[in-house]
Structures are given as C-alpha cells and as structure tokens.
Enzyme design. Structure first.
Site, mmCIF file in Angstrom:
data_model
loop_
_atom_site.group_PDB
_atom_site.id
_atom_site.type_symbol
_atom_site.label_atom_id
_atom_site.label_comp_id
_atom_site.label_asym_id
_atom_site.label_seq_id
_atom_site.Cartn_x
_atom_site.Cartn_y
_atom_site.Cartn_z
ATOM 1 N N HIS A 155 -60.407 13.739 36.579
ATOM 2 C CA HIS A 155 -59.124 13.817 37.269
ATOM 3 C C HIS A 155 -59.210 14.802 38.431
ATOM 4 O O HIS A 155 -59.900 15.814 38.373
ATOM 5 C CB HIS A 155 -57.975 14.141 36.317
ATOM 6 C CG HIS A 155 -57.914 15.551 35.800
ATOM 7 N ND1 HIS A 155 -57.250 16.566 36.452
ATOM 8 C CD2 HIS A 155 -58.441 16.105 34.687
ATOM 9 C CE1 HIS A 155 -57.344 17.676 35.739
ATOM 10 N NE2 HIS A 155 -58.059 17.441 34.659
ATOM 11 N N ASP B 181 -60.529 23.200 36.480
ATOM 12 C CA ASP B 181 -59.818 22.055 35.854
ATOM 13 C C ASP B 181 -59.009 21.304 36.910
ATOM 14 O O ASP B 181 -57.814 21.581 37.095
ATOM 15 C CB ASP B 181 -58.902 22.614 34.755
ATOM 16 C CG ASP B 181 -58.195 21.496 33.985
ATOM 17 O OD1 ASP B 181 -57.247 21.808 33.252
ATOM 18 O OD2 ASP B 181 -58.577 20.313 34.165
ATOM 19 N N GLU C 246 -53.343 13.411 35.703
ATOM 20 C CA GLU C 246 -53.844 13.645 34.333
ATOM 21 C C GLU C 246 -53.013 14.729 33.677
ATOM 22 O O GLU C 246 -52.650 14.633 32.501
ATOM 23 C CB GLU C 246 -55.328 14.060 34.366
ATOM 24 C CG GLU C 246 -55.981 14.197 32.989
ATOM 25 C CD GLU C 246 -55.834 15.563 32.353
ATOM 26 O OE1 GLU C 246 -56.176 15.690 31.166
ATOM 27 O OE2 GLU C 246 -55.333 16.511 33.013
ATOM 28 N N ASP D 103 -64.353 16.580 32.439
ATOM 29 C CA ASP D 103 -63.142 17.372 32.654
ATOM 30 C C ASP D 103 -63.426 18.803 32.211
ATOM 31 O O ASP D 103 -63.565 19.061 31.019
ATOM 32 C CB ASP D 103 -61.967 16.789 31.849
ATOM 33 C CG ASP D 103 -60.631 17.422 32.228
ATOM 34 O OD1 ASP D 103 -59.603 16.942 31.720
ATOM 35 O OD2 ASP D 103 -60.622 18.390 33.000
ATOM 36 N N HIS E 97 -55.280 26.595 33.406
ATOM 37 C CA HIS E 97 -53.937 26.248 33.847
ATOM 38 C C HIS E 97 -53.183 27.410 34.480
ATOM 39 O O HIS E 97 -51.953 27.448 34.475
ATOM 40 C CB HIS E 97 -53.111 25.642 32.697
ATOM 41 C CG HIS E 97 -53.517 24.252 32.392
ATOM 42 N ND1 HIS E 97 -52.895 23.464 31.466
ATOM 43 C CD2 HIS E 97 -54.523 23.482 32.881
ATOM 44 C CE1 HIS E 97 -53.459 22.275 31.415
ATOM 45 N NE2 HIS E 97 -54.461 22.253 32.276
HETATM 46 ZN ZN LIG Z 1 -58.270 18.793 33.066
#
Ligand SMILES: [Zn+2]
Length: 506
Positions: free
Chosen positions: A272, A284, A318, A347, A445
């Site tokens: 993604h 990520d 995603e 990923d 994140h």
């Molecule tokens: Zn990811």
C-alpha cells in the site's frame, strides 16, 4: 533512531539456485544477479521522494489527499518510464481523519477530564460531534468470564432513554452494529469499552466502525477499567467531542505489469502507498512501496523476461480498512481470479527495532493457514533466508494487510514483515539485536514515521528476499496449486478474520 549502512551486502551475492517446492516440477531459479542489482540505496531514494511529497502536503500521504495523489503520480511515471503497462484504478471511499485533539470528560458527579490515547480514543470512521448527556449502560457483563453481546441486539436497548449516551461493552458483533443500534435507540453518542475478558482486551481498542458506518453519532472507545468505573457510577453525565472529519473522496490504485509473461499465471506483488492521517508513512508503507519500485526497475534494467506476468500494485486506502485491495479483488471476474497465481504482500519491511517475519502460509505456528499454495510461498522465503544463514520468525495471517482480500477468494499469498506495535522479546533481541521490551516500530502510525525511521540493514535483507521470491515465481513453471480460488473454503477462512487493516472491527 539509529541508522545502519549494510556491511554484509556481499552475503547475498554468488550463484544461488533454489528448486521451487512444487512436486510436479523442480525449477532452478538463479536470482543472484537481480539481488545484486537491487540496492537499499536506490530504494532509499524512492523513500526520500515520498518524504518530500509528504513534506509538501502537510506531512501526510493519506488516501484522497494531494500527498497520496502525488505519490501515485510518482509511481506511475517511474513505472511507465521502464516500459511496464501502467493503469490507474480509481475508486471512492469514505475517508476519515482527526482534525485535532478530541475530548472525553465527566461533568457529573465528579468533573474529570480523560486522556486521549490513554483512557480513550475516537473510533475510526466516527462521525464528528460534541454531545453532553447522561450515560446509560447497555447489557453489560463485568463479572466472571465477561462474555458480552452488549448492543448486538435491538432488544438490548429496551428502555434506553433517548438522548442519553450509550455505554457499550466489546464482544460478539462489530462496533459498527453496536453504534448503529445505539443510534437507532436514540443515543446521541456511544462509548465502547474493551471487553476485559483477556489481557489483550483491557487497553484502548484502536477500533474502526468501518467506512460503511451510518449511525450518524460520535463514538469513542475506551479501556475496560474506565468502562467498568463508569458502569458503576450513579448519576454519570459525560461529554464526547470527536474532532474528526469524514468525507467521500476519490483515490486510486496504481497497477504496473510486465508486458510479457503468461497472463493465466499472474504474480501480483502488492504494497500500500497511502499513509495514516497522522504521519508520512515512510516505514508504513514507504518501505514496501519502494521495494516494488526498485525490484521492477532492476528486473527491467536486466532485461528479465518473466515466464509469468508480474503485476506490481500500489494499493490505496489500506489504512482505512484495505479499501483499495478489496476494491481491486471485488472487481475481478472469476476468470481473472483464476488467472492470478499468487499474491506477495510487502507492508513494513524496515522496522527500526526489527525481526525478520515471514507470513506463516501453512499456519504451522499461528492460528490461520492461507489458501492452498501459501505454504509454497512461505517455503521459498524460508529456504532463501536459510541459504543466507538468516533466522526468521513466523507471522500470522491476521488480515491486517492487503493480502486479506486475496486469500479471501482463495488466492495463495505470502510476504514479509519486520514488526509494528508489537513488543520485541528477550529471545528476539538475542537473535536480531535491538531493544527487548520495546516496540518493533516505536513510530508506528505516528508523525515520526519519517525517512529516518528505517533500519537499512534489515530493509536491504528484505529487499533481496523479496526480489528472490518475485523472480522465483515469475520464472516458475508450476501452478502453485491455487486450488482454493473462488471456493467456499476460502470464504470460510476470510470470515474467521477479525482484524481488518490496522483497526479492529469487533
Ligand atoms: Zn501498512
């Protein structure tokens, strides 16, 4: 964040011939030239560009924003330049993002302000809102096994005072259903607290209501401890303020496939390209995205003509629940599903406190096996790492990334991972170095998931392993035995997956 330049590059070079593990044909594939051509330096250049794109667009590359559109444009141009057949697959979805701090507080009987990220969190796809009301519990079970179907049935809301905030316990059904039932009963907001029936169900849920949520009310999730405290508080009045945005946006997948190769044995290699709304996503998933760019580029540069068509795919959305890869699979005909031999998913393959994880295709060490053929993909990775004297660990098919929609229709899948919010164990630290007791990726994140949030040595190892697997399957003559495609067995496997994307859905 420590940076390491790869010292042992020579490790992987030298003729490596591995027989593919298909009983009906042994196909030696020498991947050493491609592995030598694929470099972490080149991949890092792609990541540098993604970082610059994020810097120019408010620090994020969220699906539906300019940051992702520019990333997709960069990929499409780069793949067109090396002669691949590039297509753009647009789709619309409901994008969700926080606009700033949200609030949860008790106004009576004891004014208390709760901490976002510690006591509570806004559920992904919650509606924006600011409500203050009395709180009423819905079919809660705080004792014994704490088995819970709180809010799963309309009957749970019998006698629920319209205009109140519903206090609901996790368990049995999706958060979406609980919140929609609450709204239908007249609730102005909902708090879903963790179930409390096992150690990993005590903290904040990090849940999603999913893009289809239509309750119209603000929803937060909270720890079990806080939920139990509120359930036992008489005369409780609380304020929920969800400072978020939900909007229908258009985004797109970027697909780039080799002109040559059998189109009835397509090797789909996916990663993604979108980031979360809170950071640039260079780990990520700038690592997976850059790996695909570099492998495709070096295959073209070496003039490799694959026996089987290789289809590189940069999925969007995603982070909103595998939306792009799901859209892609949903729009395949039955014949197109059958024509896909396998899916390789990359990923997060450069975590700063890494472990070399390989998707556990046969479920030998984790709860779920992938569709028939997934074991072969796992074996190719395992054999490769063994040939390099490198240890690996199995990681589960938990549906948390874009292979999910593929295995759901019976397409065998595999891939690599180096860890996210999970905590590195003492044993892992002894083997892989790094810090025990710390997350594999402390910036998972977060805004700090930048160009510097990468371990270059493990990224290089994962790049070579990925190049090896892609070329092995591009040249193999075996069918990888994807006999589950489109079968009920595949559907059953999919149904058992609880996790979706990076958020829990129930
Ligand atoms: Zn990811």
């Amino acid at each position: 964040m420590k940076r390491k330049i790869v010292a042992g590059a020579g490790l992987a070079i030298g003729a490596l011939t591995l027989a593919v593990v298909a009983a009906d044909s042994a196909v030696p594939v020498d991947t050493s030239a491609l592995r030598a051509a694929v470099t972490v330096g080149n991949a890092r250049l792609h990541q540098f560009v993604l970082q610059m794109i994020a810097d120019d667009n408010g620090g994020v590359r969220l699906a539906g924003t300019q940051g992702h559109d520019d990333s997709a444009e960069y990929v499409a141009q780069a793949m067109t330049a090396i002669g691949l057949d590039v297509s753009i697959q647009p789709f619309e979805f409901v994008s969700f993002r926080p606009l700033g701090p949200s609030d949860l507080s008790q106004t009576a009987p004891v004014p208390t302000v709760y901490v976002e990220g510690t006591d509570f969190e806004v559920m992904a796809q919650s509606e924006p809102g600011d409500v203050t009301a009395r709180v009423t519990g819905v079919d809660l079970n705080l004792v014994g096994t704490r088995a819970s179907s709180s809010g799963c049935e309309a009957a749970d809301f019998a006698g629920f005072p319209a205009g109140d905030i519903a206090l609901i316990q996790r368990g049995t059904c999706t958060f979406q259903l609980k919140a929609e039932n609450a709204a239908a009963a007249g609730a102005v907001g909902a708090i879903v607290f963790n179930q409390g029936n096992s150690p990993d169900r005590e903290g904040i849920i990090n849940g999603t209501l999913q893009a289809g949520y239509s309750g119209g009310i603000p929803v937060v999730d909270a720890t079990f401890a806080r939920g139990a405290e509120w359930a036992n508080t008489a005369g409780l009045v609380m304020r929920i303020h969800t400072n978020v945005e939900r909007q229908l946006v258009i985004t797109h997948n970027v697909i780039a496939e080799t002109p040559g190769g059998r189109s009835d044995r397509v090797v789909v290699v996916g990663a993604h390209l979108d980031s979360v709304p809170t950071g640039p996503g260079i780990q990520d998933n700038g690592t997976g995205s850059a790996a695909l760019l570099e492998i495709a580029t070096q295959m073209a540069a070496l003039g490799i003509e694959p026996r089987n068509k290789v289809r590189f795919a940069w999925w969007s959305a995603e982070e909103s629940g595998l939306v792009g890869s799901q859209f892609y699979v949903d729009n395949l005909t039955a014949r197109e599903v059958k024509n896909i031999a396998l899916n390789i998913n990359l990923d997060m393959i450069g975590s700063p406190n890494p472990v070399r994880f390989v998707y556990d295709g046969d479920g030998s060490a984790t709860p779920l096996a992938g569709p028939n053929g997934s074991k072969n993909i796992e074996q190719v990775f395992l054999d490769y790492f063994a040939s390099q004297g490198m240890a690996t660990e199995p990681t589960a098919f938990d549906g948390r990334s874009d292979y999910g929609p593929f295995i759901a229709v019976g397409i065998p899948a595999g891939g690599l991972f180096t860890g996210a919010e999970g905590i590195k164990s003492e044993e892992e630290a002894a083997i892989y170095g790094g810090t025990a007791g710390a997350p594999y990726d402390p910036c998972y994140h977060l805004a700090c998931d930048t160009y510097d949030n990468i371990d270059e040595q493990v990224f290089d190892e994962m790049l070579d392993a990925s190049a090896h697997a892609v070329l092995t399957f591009a040249m193999t003559t075996s069918a990888i035995n994807g006999t589950d495609k489109g079968s009920d067995k595949a559907m059953q496997a999919a149904a058992s997956m609880e996790m979706l994307g990076s958020h829990a859905r129930q």
